[in-house]
Design a protein around this motif. Structure first.
Motif, PDB file in Angstrom:
ATOM      1  N   SER A 158      -6.174   3.343   8.257  1.00  0.00           N
ATOM      2  CA  SER A 158      -5.217   2.296   7.904  1.00  0.00           C
ATOM      3  C   SER A 158      -3.924   2.925   7.390  1.00  0.00           C
ATOM      4  O   SER A 158      -3.936   4.006   6.800  1.00  0.00           O
ATOM      5  N   PRO A 159      -2.799   2.249   7.599  1.00  0.00           N
ATOM      6  CA  PRO A 159      -1.521   2.767   7.100  1.00  0.00           C
ATOM      7  C   PRO A 159      -1.530   2.936   5.580  1.00  0.00           C
ATOM      8  O   PRO A 159      -0.905   3.846   5.049  1.00  0.00           O
ATOM      9  N   GLY A 160      -2.260   2.116   4.866  1.00  0.00           N
ATOM     10  CA  GLY A 160      -2.347   2.230   3.414  1.00  0.00           C
ATOM     11  C   GLY A 160      -3.006   3.544   2.992  1.00  0.00           C
ATOM     12  O   GLY A 160      -2.535   4.234   2.084  1.00  0.00           O
ATOM     13  N   ARG A 161      -4.081   3.886   3.654  1.00  0.00           N
ATOM     14  CA  ARG A 161      -4.771   5.149   3.341  1.00  0.00           C
ATOM     15  C   ARG A 161      -3.898   6.342   3.730  1.00  0.00           C
ATOM     16  O   ARG A 161      -3.873   7.365   3.041  1.00  0.00           O
ATOM     17  N   LEU A 162      -3.187   6.177   4.827  1.00  0.00           N
ATOM     18  CA  LEU A 162      -2.296   7.240   5.280  1.00  0.00           C
ATOM     19  C   LEU A 162      -1.181   7.463   4.254  1.00  0.00           C
ATOM     20  O   LEU A 162      -0.877   8.603   3.898  1.00  0.00           O
ATOM     21  N   LYS A 163      -0.599   6.374   3.754  1.00  0.00           N
ATOM     22  CA  LYS A 163       0.460   6.473   2.747  1.00  0.00           C
ATOM     23  C   LYS A 163      -0.084   7.107   1.473  1.00  0.00           C
ATOM     24  O   LYS A 163       0.557   7.959   0.860  1.00  0.00           O
ATOM     25  N   ALA A 164      -1.285   6.724   1.041  1.00  0.00           N
ATOM     26  CA  ALA A 164      -1.895   7.276  -0.161  1.00  0.00           C
ATOM     27  C   ALA A 164      -2.121   8.777   0.002  1.00  0.00           C
ATOM     28  O   ALA A 164      -1.850   9.570  -0.918  1.00  0.00           O
ATOM     29  N   ALA A 165      -2.592   9.177   1.170  1.00  0.00           N
ATOM     30  CA  ALA A 165      -2.816  10.598   1.427  1.00  0.00           C
ATOM     31  C   ALA A 165      -1.500  11.354   1.415  1.00  0.00           C
ATOM     32  O   ALA A 165      -1.412  12.460   0.860  1.00  0.00           O
TER      33      ALA A 165
END
Length: 107
Positions: free
Chosen positions: A16-23
């Motif tokens: 998900s883009p959210g997990r990508l941003k968090a990473a």
């Protein structure tokens, strides 16, 4: 560039883009921390070099002071021994003179 690469990997693995941003945020924070720690290490290294130089100077001064103290003690001891030697020479000369006097009176 890095973000695009991560987005491509994410789309292939269904991240998900959210997990990508968090990473990505985590990576950025870690990079900042690495830079900060590196700067601290450089500062500590510089301080360490300064302290070593200061300790070297202080040790040299301490050694000079100790050498001066020992030289003074040695000079005092030499003076004392020279004085005792002179006194012993004087006594020996007096004894020799006394023996010569006795020798003359016996003959």
């Amino acid at each position: 560039s890095r973000v695009q690469e991560l987005e491509q990997k994410a789309s292939r693995h269904d991240v998900s883009p959210g997990r990508l941003k968090a990473a990505d945020d985590t990576v950025a924070r870690l990079q900042e921390r690495v830079q900060r720690l590196s700067a601290e290490r450089d500062q500590l290294s510089s301080e360490s070099l300064k302290l070593k130089a200061q300790m070297r100077v202080e040790l040299q001064e301490l050694c000079r002071t100790e050498v001066t103290r020992v030289e003074s003690l040695c000079n005092e001891r030499v003076a004392e021994l020279e004085s005792r030697l002179r006194a012993a020479d004087l006594r020996a000369n007096q004894a020799e003179a006394k023996l010569e006097e006795q020798s003359r009176t016996l003959t």
